[in-house]
Write an enzyme that holds these catalytic residues in place. Structure first.
Site, PDB file in Angstrom:
ATOM      1  N   LYS A  85       0.813  -1.216   0.000  1.00 15.76           N
ATOM      2  CA  LYS A  85       0.000   0.000   0.000  1.00 15.76           C
ATOM      3  C   LYS A  85       0.851   1.272   0.000  1.00 15.76           C
ATOM      4  CE  LYS A  85      -4.221  -1.772   0.108  1.00 15.76           C
ATOM      5  NZ  LYS A  85      -5.065  -1.672  -1.119  1.00 15.76           N
ATOM      6  N   GLU A 107     -10.126   5.700   2.685  1.00 14.57           N
ATOM      7  CA  GLU A 107     -10.885   4.575   3.221  1.00 14.57           C
ATOM      8  C   GLU A 107      -9.883   3.490   3.572  1.00 14.57           C
ATOM      9  OE1 GLU A 107     -10.189   4.937   0.085  1.00 14.57           O
ATOM     10  OE2 GLU A 107      -9.473   2.933  -0.412  1.00 14.57           O
ATOM     11  N   SER A 374       1.835  -9.576  -0.806  1.00 14.75           N
ATOM     12  CA  SER A 374       1.472  -8.160  -0.724  1.00 14.75           C
ATOM     13  C   SER A 374       1.683  -7.532   0.649  1.00 14.75           C
ATOM     14  CB  SER A 374       0.018  -7.973  -1.152  1.00 14.75           C
ATOM     15  OG  SER A 374      -0.832  -8.772  -0.351  1.00 14.75           O
TER      16      SER A 374
END
Lengths: 394, 256
Positions: A85, A107, A374
């Site tokens: 991210k 969000e 990830s």
């Protein structure tokens, strides 16, 4: 092709009140993406703050154990804040700075995007407010504390299903109230154009590195690249620079929750149908009247009823395949990777590991698979312990 | 040309909003008839959606109530058919694009035409995406009502030039401007719109009282009232038609 769309998917289906700002964002991005100073600043942050490039790690134990294709893990879990991210967030927060915005909102589902956004905001001196579904604030309470520690204000979203979908609704509502000084840092390859393109571009560093790394290590391209898919940002980043390599199979692993034959899943491509929501035409889990369905996954990061429009396009054209992985399979994979390689994966990433456990043993030993890992799984430890019937204090 | 034009022939127009199926479709039918009898000029009927991202909490909650009572496009059309035996008041739908996409554009706008629905307001279908439905709305003579926000700025002329039915000026719920600033802002938007189009202009943003309605009706051709009516329905449920009647009558009187 319309520049706001991928085939028939994508577009800008948002209220008029947001259009001026979205067009402003589109223009700004077109300028900045080729701006030398912006790219220098971003690369500096990625290298010296996020810790890029991330490793492409040969998972020797797992490879030997499964007895099939060679497995490489793209270690996004090693990035600062513990997931992919940060790649996108540094890019967007830097855009916010360049645009003179004072405040960022975002969000979050699992909290990884919220933590990454709060981190970038702390670093760049921006006010930060995060919208998170009540359900998710409970199952990822540690991340709520992290965000607060980083100086962000966390808004608990009590509407609808109280998960990621509703957090997006509230973030969009908030953005509509204040576009003048506020930048919406969208966390995945979704929403109205230009977000799917911006997020994909910032995440494409994953496949840019992985492609160069595998050529360096193996002197050839992989046979398979796989990643988990919620909205689909790590998958899009992992796929992007391999899309034109037609011999590389691209596999996205979505959340089957309790099973695709139950109503407790988030398997958008497998069970959903085309629709228009959250600013984009794409594929969504919805009922026969076009009402967006409540979705479920053990993984808060995959618990979303849609998928990014470029994924819908890759699915439609057959360039990428999408498979569904259950909670149980993901939890097994979570434990398997921890035990076998000494790497605790995020429960999201464990969905991709789980599918690898199914297909790798059937592949020849001279084949190569890259799995995008990830994120790291520390955030999920208490949840998985609970899944196994053990209550621990976080 | 739809029947929307006739809504603006009786002085300043009072446009009232209801969410279909809140709390049930029988009450919605009675409320529509009550509003028509009380002097409303046009009724905006909300087709409920699971995720109405452009609405505030009052209308969000009414969407939830409507969905709980199993309201969907098919039974809304059924209700409208039966309403049409009682009143020919102009009606526009207000909904999100997904339920309409899912129903099928051709079928949806054909059914709108059959039930004399003159227009549609879709908050998540901005100017740039109008082509999504334009061929069907043209075919069945349904107006796409364009929304204009204070943030529209340089887009106002473009949107207004292409507008059908009436132009809906909606101010942000969270606008930081107050009192006279709002008035000045609205006046300048209306002026810009009027420069490029003949079609009527209506204003809607938290208009609750007869005084507010009167004030804004002096600037535009009509006022739109949403949450105040929905609040009455929320409060009185199945008994709401008579209260809705009283409220609408009072509001229409204030702008006449």
């Amino acid at each position: 092709m319309n520049k706001t769309k991928f085939g028939q998917f994508g577009g800008q289906y948002v209220p008029e009140i947001l259009m001026t700002e979205i067009i402003n964002l589109e223009k700004t991005y077109e300028q900045l993406k080729n701006d030398e100073k912006f790219n220098q600043d971003l690369n500096d942050l990625l290298r010296n703050y996020a810790g890029r490039p991330s490793l492409l790690y040969y998972a020797k134990n797992m490879t030997e154990d499964l007895g099939g294709a060679k497995i490489y893990l793209k270690r996004e879990d090693l990035n600062h804040t513990g997931s992919h991210k940060i790649n996108n967030v540094l890019g967007q927060a830097l855009m916010a700075k360049y645009m003179g915005k004072k405040r960022v909102i975002a969000e979050t589902g699992a909290g990884q995007h919220g933590v990454a956004t709060a981190t970038a905001a702390a670093l760049l001196g921006l006010e930060c407010e995060i919208f998170m579904g009540r359900e998710d604030t409970i199952r990822q309470s540690l991340n709520v504390y992290r965000m607060e520690l980083l100086g962000a204000k966390v808004h608990t979203v009590m509407t609808g299903t109280q998960t990621l979908k509703d957090a997006v609704n509230e973030a969009m509502r908030e953005w509509a109230l204040r576009t003048d000084d506020t930048f919406y840092v969208l966390g995945s390859v979704m929403g109205p154009h230009p977000f799917p393109t911006i997020v994909r571009d910032f995440q494409s560093v994953i496949s840019k590195e992985a492609r160069a790394q595998i050529l360096e290590l193996e002197n050839r391209l992989p046979d398979v690249v796989m990643a988990c898919v919620g909205g689909g940002s790590n998958a899009m980043g992992a796929f992007y620079n391999f899309i034109n390599d037609n011999d590389v199979r691209l596999i996205g692993c979505e959340a089957a929750g309790l099973g695709i034959d139950t109503d407790k899943h988030a398997a958008t491509v497998t069970k959903g149908k085309p629709g228009i929501f959250h600013g984009m035409k794409s594929i969504f889990c919805q009922d026969k009247y076009g009402q967006i369905s409540p979705v479920y996954s053990i993984s808060a990061g995959l618990d979303y009823p849609g998928i990014g429009p470029e994924h819908a396009y890759l699915h439609q054209t057959g360039r990428a395949e999408y498979v569904a992985v259950t909670d149980d399979e993901a939890v097994n994979a979570f434990e398997y990777l921890s035990r076998t390689e000494g790497i605790i994966p995020a429960i999201e990433s464990a969905h991709a590991i789980a599918h690898a456990l199914k297909i790798v043993p059937e592949m020849d030993k001279d084949k190569i698979v890259i799995i995008c890992l990830s994120g790291r799984g520390d955030k999920d430890a208490a949840l998985i312990a609970k899944y196994r019937g053990r209550i621990i204090n976080e | 040309m739809s029947n929307i034009k006739s809504a603006f022939k009786n002085g300043k127009a009072f446009i009232g909003f209801l969410t279909a199926g809140d709390p049930d479709l029988k009450t919605t039918k009675e409320c529509i008839i009550a509003m028509a009898e009380a002097g409303a000029d046009l009724i905006q009927i909300g087709i409920p959606f699971s995720d109405p991202i452009a609405e505030g909490s009052v209308i969000q909650n009414s969407n939830i109530r409507a969905l709980i009572s199993a309201t969907h496009i098919e039974n809304i059309f059924e209700t409208l058919k039966s309403v049409r035996t009682k009143t020919d008041i102009p009606v526009v739908f207000h909904t999100y694009i997904n339920p309409v996409f899912n129903y099928g554009y051709e079928a949806f706008f054909k059914d709108c035409n059959n039930t004399n629905v003159g227009g549609i307001i879709i908050p998540d279908l901005p100017f740039e995406e109008k082509k999504e439905i334009q061929q069907y709305t043209d075919k069945y003579n349904i107006d796409i009502i364009s929304l204009i926000a204070p943030t529209s700025v340089s887009r106002i002329r473009t949107i207004a030039m292409d507008a059908e039915g009436f132009v809906y000026i909606v101010l942000s719920r969270g606008t930081t401007k107050v009192g006279n600033e709002i008035i000045t802002e609205v006046e300048s938007i209306v002026k810009l719109v009027k420069e490029v189009t003949q079609i009527p202009v209506a204003i809607g943003f938290g208009i609750n009282t007869p005084e507010q309605a009167k004030y804004f009706s002096q600037i535009a051709d009509g006022v739109i009232v949403g949450s105040s009516i929905v609040k009455i329905v929320e409060k009185y449920g199945k008994d709401s038609p008579e209260y809705v009647y009283d409220y609408v009558q009072k509001m229409k009187k204030a702008i006449s």
